[in-house]
Design a protein around this motif. Sequence first.
Motif, PDB file in Angstrom:
ATOM      1  N   LYS A   1       0.862  -1.182   0.000  1.00 13.26           N
ATOM      2  CA  LYS A   1       0.000   0.000   0.000  1.00 13.26           C
ATOM      3  C   LYS A   1       0.898   1.231   0.000  1.00 13.26           C
ATOM      4  O   LYS A   1       1.723   1.401   0.885  1.00 13.26           O
TER       5      LYS A   1
ATOM      6  N   TYR B   1      -0.482   4.521  -0.779  1.00  7.65           N
ATOM      7  CA  TYR B   1      -1.271   5.731  -0.549  1.00  7.65           C
ATOM      8  C   TYR B   1      -2.586   5.344   0.097  1.00  7.65           C
ATOM      9  O   TYR B   1      -3.177   4.318  -0.250  1.00  7.65           O
ATOM     10  N   THR B   2      -3.041   6.152   1.040  1.00  7.26           N
ATOM     11  CA  THR B   2      -4.358   5.960   1.633  1.00  7.26           C
ATOM     12  C   THR B   2      -4.957   7.313   1.971  1.00  7.26           C
ATOM     13  O   THR B   2      -4.236   8.251   2.315  1.00  7.26           O
ATOM     14  N   GLN B   3      -6.278   7.394   1.837  1.00  6.98           N
ATOM     15  CA  GLN B   3      -7.001   8.639   2.096  1.00  6.98           C
ATOM     16  C   GLN B   3      -8.376   8.291   2.612  1.00  6.98           C
ATOM     17  O   GLN B   3      -9.027   7.379   2.103  1.00  6.98           O
TER      18      GLN B   3
ATOM     19  N   ILE C   1     -12.884   5.225   1.889  1.00  4.93           N
ATOM     20  CA  ILE C   1     -11.444   4.986   1.828  1.00  4.93           C
ATOM     21  C   ILE C   1     -10.992   4.784   0.386  1.00  4.93           C
ATOM     22  O   ILE C   1     -11.600   4.020  -0.362  1.00  4.93           O
TER      23      ILE C   1
ATOM     24  N   GLU D   1      -7.358   3.857  -1.642  1.00 12.94           N
ATOM     25  CA  GLU D   1      -5.979   3.415  -1.459  1.00 12.94           C
ATOM     26  C   GLU D   1      -5.367   3.090  -2.811  1.00 12.94           C
ATOM     27  O   GLU D   1      -6.074   2.711  -3.740  1.00 12.94           O
TER      28      GLU D   1
ATOM     29  N   TRP E   1      -2.406   0.581  -4.325  1.00 13.42           N
ATOM     30  CA  TRP E   1      -1.570  -0.580  -4.033  1.00 13.42           C
ATOM     31  C   TRP E   1      -0.691  -0.862  -5.239  1.00 13.42           C
ATOM     32  O   TRP E   1      -1.124  -0.708  -6.385  1.00 13.42           O
TER      33      TRP E   1
END
Length: 60
Positions: free
Chosen positions: A9, A11-13, A18, A20, A22
């Motif tokens: 992973k 990036y996540t927001q 959600i 993300e 991957w």
Amino acid sequence: MDKNERFEKVYTQGALNITEIWVDRETGINYMYHCSGNAGGLTPLLDRDGKPIISTVLNS
């Protein structure tokens, strides 16, 4: 993160909605995952020509 895991992973927001990104460590292809409540989906990220976005894979 375990070096034997295939996906990383990068990036996540968000918290309830959600998003993300991957990266497949074997192919370098980027995927976007989005979920909201009980629904979610995964799709490869594509450039404007419809080809998958590929990151450089570092084997460390």
